[in-house]
Design a protein around this motif. Structure first.
Motif, PDB file in Angstrom:
ATOM      1  N   ALA A 206       0.859  -1.192   0.000  1.00  0.00           N
ATOM      2  CA  ALA A 206       0.000   0.000   0.000  1.00  0.00           C
ATOM      3  C   ALA A 206       0.884   1.226   0.000  1.00  0.00           C
ATOM      4  CB  ALA A 206      -0.920   0.002   1.218  1.00  0.00           C
ATOM      5  N   MET A 207       0.417   2.297  -0.646  1.00  0.00           N
ATOM      6  CA  MET A 207       1.164   3.553  -0.665  1.00  0.00           C
ATOM      7  C   MET A 207       0.281   4.653  -0.097  1.00  0.00           C
ATOM      8  SD  MET A 207       3.161   5.486  -3.791  1.00  0.00           S
ATOM      9  CE  MET A 207       4.575   4.368  -3.692  1.00  0.00           C
ATOM     10  N   LEU A 208       0.832   5.433   0.826  1.00  0.00           N
ATOM     11  CA  LEU A 208       0.084   6.465   1.541  1.00  0.00           C
ATOM     12  C   LEU A 208       0.212   7.816   0.842  1.00  0.00           C
ATOM     13  CD1 LEU A 208      -1.515   7.485   4.006  1.00  0.00           C
ATOM     14  CD2 LEU A 208       0.674   7.678   5.233  1.00  0.00           C
ATOM     15  N   TYR A 209      -0.930   8.328   0.412  1.00  0.00           N
ATOM     16  CA  TYR A 209      -1.018   9.684  -0.102  1.00  0.00           C
ATOM     17  C   TYR A 209      -1.776  10.535   0.907  1.00  0.00           C
ATOM     18  CZ  TYR A 209       0.498   8.366  -4.794  1.00  0.00           C
ATOM     19  OH  TYR A 209       1.219   7.930  -5.872  1.00  0.00           O
ATOM     20  N   PHE A 210      -1.664  11.838   0.780  1.00  0.00           N
ATOM     21  CA  PHE A 210      -2.367  12.710   1.707  1.00  0.00           C
ATOM     22  C   PHE A 210      -2.598  14.048   1.016  1.00  0.00           C
ATOM     23  CE2 PHE A 210       2.067  12.594   2.081  1.00  0.00           C
ATOM     24  CZ  PHE A 210       2.457  11.561   2.911  1.00  0.00           C
ATOM     25  N   VAL A 242       6.276   2.799   1.559  1.00  0.00           N
ATOM     26  CA  VAL A 242       4.841   3.089   1.592  1.00  0.00           C
ATOM     27  C   VAL A 242       4.562   4.567   1.328  1.00  0.00           C
ATOM     28  CG1 VAL A 242       4.292   1.180   3.146  1.00  0.00           C
ATOM     29  CG2 VAL A 242       4.845   3.431   4.109  1.00  0.00           C
ATOM     30  N   LEU A 243       5.568   5.322   0.883  1.00  0.00           N
ATOM     31  CA  LEU A 243       5.375   6.740   0.634  1.00  0.00           C
ATOM     32  C   LEU A 243       5.582   7.055  -0.845  1.00  0.00           C
ATOM     33  CD1 LEU A 243       7.244   8.409   3.648  1.00  0.00           C
ATOM     34  CD2 LEU A 243       4.765   8.134   3.335  1.00  0.00           C
ATOM     35  N   PRO A 244       4.848   8.035  -1.363  1.00  0.00           N
ATOM     36  CA  PRO A 244       5.096   8.508  -2.729  1.00  0.00           C
ATOM     37  C   PRO A 244       6.438   9.227  -2.797  1.00  0.00           C
ATOM     38  CG  PRO A 244       3.454   9.876  -1.635  1.00  0.00           C
ATOM     39  CD  PRO A 244       3.743   8.749  -0.704  1.00  0.00           C
ATOM     40  N   PRO A 245       6.864   9.648  -3.985  1.00  0.00           N
ATOM     41  CA  PRO A 245       8.176  10.283  -4.105  1.00  0.00           C
ATOM     42  C   PRO A 245       8.368  11.450  -3.128  1.00  0.00           C
ATOM     43  CG  PRO A 245       7.308   9.774  -6.273  1.00  0.00           C
ATOM     44  CD  PRO A 245       6.216   9.456  -5.299  1.00  0.00           C
ATOM     45  N   ARG A 246       9.622  11.605  -2.701  1.00  0.00           N
ATOM     46  CA  ARG A 246       9.945  12.609  -1.689  1.00  0.00           C
ATOM     47  C   ARG A 246       9.435  14.001  -2.085  1.00  0.00           C
ATOM     48  NH1 ARG A 246      13.916  13.348   2.382  1.00  0.00           N
ATOM     49  NH2 ARG A 246      14.892  11.332   1.902  1.00  0.00           N
ATOM     50  N   ALA A 247       9.555  14.361  -3.354  1.00  0.00           N
ATOM     51  CA  ALA A 247       9.141  15.705  -3.780  1.00  0.00           C
ATOM     52  C   ALA A 247       7.667  15.949  -3.491  1.00  0.00           C
ATOM     53  CB  ALA A 247       9.431  15.893  -5.267  1.00  0.00           C
ATOM     54  N   PHE A 248       6.841  14.903  -3.608  1.00  0.00           N
ATOM     55  CA  PHE A 248       5.418  15.044  -3.301  1.00  0.00           C
ATOM     56  C   PHE A 248       5.215  15.279  -1.802  1.00  0.00           C
ATOM     57  CE2 PHE A 248       1.389  13.222  -1.903  1.00  0.00           C
ATOM     58  CZ  PHE A 248       0.482  13.873  -2.724  1.00  0.00           C
ATOM     59  N   VAL A 249       5.925  14.523  -0.968  1.00  0.00           N
ATOM     60  CA  VAL A 249       5.797  14.683   0.480  1.00  0.00           C
ATOM     61  C   VAL A 249       6.263  16.079   0.885  1.00  0.00           C
ATOM     62  CG1 VAL A 249       6.402  13.724   2.731  1.00  0.00           C
ATOM     63  CG2 VAL A 249       6.150  12.201   0.762  1.00  0.00           C
ATOM     64  N   GLU A 250       7.345  16.555   0.266  1.00  0.00           N
ATOM     65  CA  GLU A 250       7.831  17.905   0.559  1.00  0.00           C
ATOM     66  C   GLU A 250       6.810  18.955   0.137  1.00  0.00           C
ATOM     67  OE1 GLU A 250      12.644  17.095   0.128  1.00  0.00           O
ATOM     68  OE2 GLU A 250      11.498  17.832  -1.586  1.00  0.00           O
ATOM     69  N   HIS A 251       6.165  18.726  -0.997  1.00  0.00           N
ATOM     70  CA  HIS A 251       5.142  19.649  -1.497  1.00  0.00           C
ATOM     71  C   HIS A 251       3.979  19.757  -0.506  1.00  0.00           C
ATOM     72  CE1 HIS A 251       1.916  21.285  -3.918  1.00  0.00           C
ATOM     73  NE2 HIS A 251       1.328  20.107  -4.035  1.00  0.00           N
ATOM     74  N   ILE A 252       3.500  18.620  -0.009  1.00  0.00           N
ATOM     75  CA  ILE A 252       2.403  18.649   0.965  1.00  0.00           C
ATOM     76  C   ILE A 252       2.872  19.320   2.257  1.00  0.00           C
ATOM     77  CG2 ILE A 252       0.757  17.267   2.274  1.00  0.00           C
ATOM     78  CD1 ILE A 252       0.228  17.200  -0.687  1.00  0.00           C
ATOM     79  N   GLY A 253       4.078  18.991   2.691  1.00  0.00           N
ATOM     80  CA  GLY A 253       4.608  19.605   3.897  1.00  0.00           C
ATOM     81  C   GLY A 253       4.691  21.114   3.784  1.00  0.00           C
ATOM     82  N   ASN A 254       5.091  21.598   2.613  1.00  0.00           N
ATOM     83  CA  ASN A 254       5.181  23.040   2.406  1.00  0.00           C
ATOM     84  C   ASN A 254       3.810  23.696   2.488  1.00  0.00           C
ATOM     85  OD1 ASN A 254       6.703  25.503   1.438  1.00  0.00           O
ATOM     86  ND2 ASN A 254       5.230  25.303  -0.221  1.00  0.00           N
ATOM     87  N   GLN A 255       2.810  23.033   1.921  1.00  0.00           N
ATOM     88  CA  GLN A 255       1.472  23.622   1.970  1.00  0.00           C
ATOM     89  C   GLN A 255       0.907  23.615   3.390  1.00  0.00           C
ATOM     90  OE1 GLN A 255      -0.853  22.880  -1.443  1.00  0.00           O
ATOM     91  NE2 GLN A 255      -2.814  23.281  -0.446  1.00  0.00           N
ATOM     92  N   LEU A 256       1.231  22.583   4.159  1.00  0.00           N
ATOM     93  CA  LEU A 256       0.802  22.557   5.555  1.00  0.00           C
ATOM     94  C   LEU A 256       1.483  23.673   6.356  1.00  0.00           C
ATOM     95  CD1 LEU A 256       0.943  18.716   6.207  1.00  0.00           C
ATOM     96  CD2 LEU A 256      -1.129  20.109   6.122  1.00  0.00           C
ATOM     97  N   ARG A 257       2.674  24.017   5.960  1.00  0.00           N
ATOM     98  CA  ARG A 257       3.434  25.036   6.688  1.00  0.00           C
ATOM     99  C   ARG A 257       2.984  26.449   6.320  1.00  0.00           C
ATOM    100  NH1 ARG A 257       7.795  23.050   5.459  1.00  0.00           N
ATOM    101  NH2 ARG A 257       8.324  24.326   3.643  1.00  0.00           N
ATOM    102  N   THR A 258       2.651  26.660   5.041  1.00  0.00           N
ATOM    103  CA  THR A 258       2.342  28.014   4.577  1.00  0.00           C
ATOM    104  C   THR A 258       0.849  28.261   4.372  1.00  0.00           C
ATOM    105  OG1 THR A 258       2.521  27.415   2.230  1.00  0.00           O
ATOM    106  CG2 THR A 258       4.556  28.073   3.376  1.00  0.00           C
ATOM    107  N   GLY A 259       0.098  27.189   4.116  1.00  0.00           N
ATOM    108  CA  GLY A 259      -1.335  27.327   3.865  1.00  0.00           C
ATOM    109  C   GLY A 259      -1.686  27.747   2.457  1.00  0.00           C
ATOM    110  N   VAL A 260      -0.684  27.891   1.580  1.00  0.00           N
ATOM    111  CA  VAL A 260      -0.931  28.369   0.224  1.00  0.00           C
ATOM    112  C   VAL A 260      -0.199  27.496  -0.778  1.00  0.00           C
ATOM    113  CG1 VAL A 260      -0.722  30.304  -1.380  1.00  0.00           C
ATOM    114  CG2 VAL A 260      -1.198  30.737   1.031  1.00  0.00           C
ATOM    115  N   ARG A 261      -0.915  27.093  -1.801  1.00  0.00           N
ATOM    116  CA  ARG A 261      -0.295  26.326  -2.882  1.00  0.00           C
ATOM    117  C   ARG A 261       0.408  27.274  -3.839  1.00  0.00           C
ATOM    118  NH1 ARG A 261      -1.687  21.545  -5.993  1.00  0.00           N
ATOM    119  NH2 ARG A 261      -0.692  21.714  -8.033  1.00  0.00           N
ATOM    120  N   THR A 262       1.633  26.927  -4.231  1.00  0.00           N
ATOM    121  CA  THR A 262       2.353  27.690  -5.248  1.00  0.00           C
ATOM    122  C   THR A 262       2.686  26.849  -6.474  1.00  0.00           C
ATOM    123  OG1 THR A 262       4.466  27.199  -4.168  1.00  0.00           O
ATOM    124  CG2 THR A 262       3.369  29.273  -3.558  1.00  0.00           C
TER     125      THR A 262
END
Length: 376
Positions: A206-210, A242-262
């Motif tokens: 299984a692979m975890l997305y969020f 069980v995780l998608p590519p690191r760049a995707f996890v970093e992307h989600i982490g950035n949005q959680l930190r800033t609240g804005v998608r770029t």
């Protein structure tokens, strides 16, 4: 300048020898208003559709595959795509759903079904596993009942064990599973533990997305801004199976930190949103008023793809549409690949894109989009 006359128009002109658009995915939503669950953050509720259907019983108990196939045939007159993603509502609540997946599996490299997991019986899982190219995208916010409290109100707590049995059964049968976790104020800090649970229980099965809560629900249910993925990223190498590519996890982490998608989004250039009654929308995440209906307008996708005014809103260099600024999802794996932040090797770890046709189409789209990226 409109897309019709803009350099971006080249992105919407990729066609085969039969003049069909060469897209990545058919995102088909069937009976989006029919779901037996009441998730607090459900986007369908924003549209006041959930179960507000006078003939709901008829729609649930009548096999309507013939209607769905007519819509699908109209789509394929205009589009070629190697991947099909099916969803509802809860698609497996509908009569004939398993049989429809089997029929669709003959014309796609991969058929992925988005499900809440409640109707994954042994018989259904056996049938899906036998197809060889069916995948599941299971909505689950964590490995504990508390982490799923926005999905499962007290009256539905018993469903947690039902869903977990369905997940167990799918992985045991070798069905590739994506687990989609909606990040909220009750589960965001537990995602590293959730990944560890999945790794210990399923290995790489299984692979975890969020993705963060979207739409109006984010005002009340989203987590406070913060570095919530620090542990997940620190442990990425350990939890990578069980995780998608690191760049995707970093992307989600950035949005959680800033609240804005770029991050730029090209979902509308790689697929259209097809509904079971024939309506077509340009974005699979923001369901605006449809561009039209393929039953009434057989050439709709040809005539409107890339040209309808909605594409102007969604194809901005930076997300400008209010919904887009807080939206993210599994499709961002594709966006990151197209922008060269994810390699071929990394994206083929993601089950829907592992097949040769899907990867070839991704490479083709990336090459087609290259002039746009160079001009951006």
């Amino acid at each position: 300048m409109s897309l019709k006359n803009d350099y971006r128009a080249a992105m919407f002109a990729n066609r085969d020898e039969h003049n069909r658009l060469r897209l990545l995915m058919n995102d088909m939503v069937i009976e989006e208003q029919l779901c037996q669950m009441r998730c607090s953050y459900c986007l369908t509720e924003d549209f006041n559709l959930l179960m507000n259907v006078p003939d709901a019983k008829f729609r649930l108990t009548t096999d309507r595959r013939a209607d769905w196939h007519r819509i699908l045939d109209a789509y394929h007159e205009q589009v070629d795509s190697p991947i099909m993603r099916l969803s509802g509502g809860e698609f497996f609540w509908l009569k004939g759903s398993t049989e429809f997946v089997a029929e669709c599996s003959k014309r796609y490299e991969v058929v992925q079904v988005i499900t809440n997991g409640v109707f994954l019986t042994d018989a259904r899982l056996d049938a899906l596993a036998a197809l060889g190219n069916c995948q599941l995208c299971l909505s689950l916010d964590g490995h504990t009942l508390a982490m799923n409290s926005h999905r499962l109100p007290p009256k539905q707590h018993r469903l947690f064990e039902v869903i977990m049995r369905g997940l167990d059964g799918a992985v045991e049968r070798g069905i590739p599973v994506e687990v989609q976790s909606v990040l909220s104020n009750v589960n965001v800090t537990g995602q590293a533990a959730f990944a560890e649970f999945l790794l210990q229980r399923y290995g790489s099965g299984a692979m975890l997305y969020f993705f963060p809560v979207r739409g109006e629900a984010k005002d009340n249910l989203a987590p406070p801004l913060g570095d919530h993925f620090a542990e997940l990223l620190a442990r990425y190498d350990e939890l990578a199976p069980v995780l998608p590519p690191r760049a995707f996890v970093e992307h989600i982490g950035n949005q959680l930190r800033t609240g804005v998608r770029t991050l730029r989004c090209y979902a509308t250039a790689t697929m259209v949103q097809l509904f079971g009654q024939g309506d077509v929308s340009c974005c699979p995440y923001a369901w605006l008023k449809p561009m039209g209906n393929v039953t009434a307008e057989p050439q709709l996708i040809h005539e409107q793809f890339g040209k309808h005014q909605h594409y102007e809103m969604f194809m901005q260099p930076r997300p400008r549409f209010p919904y887009c600024r807080s939206c993210t999802g599994p499709i961002d794996v594709v966006n990151l690949y197209l922008l060269d932040h994810i390699s071929d090797e990394e994206i083929t770890r993601c089950a829907p894109y592992a097949g040769p046709r899907a990867l070839a189409r991704l490479r083709e789209l990336k090459s087609t989009f290259a002039p746009v990226f160079g001009s951006a």
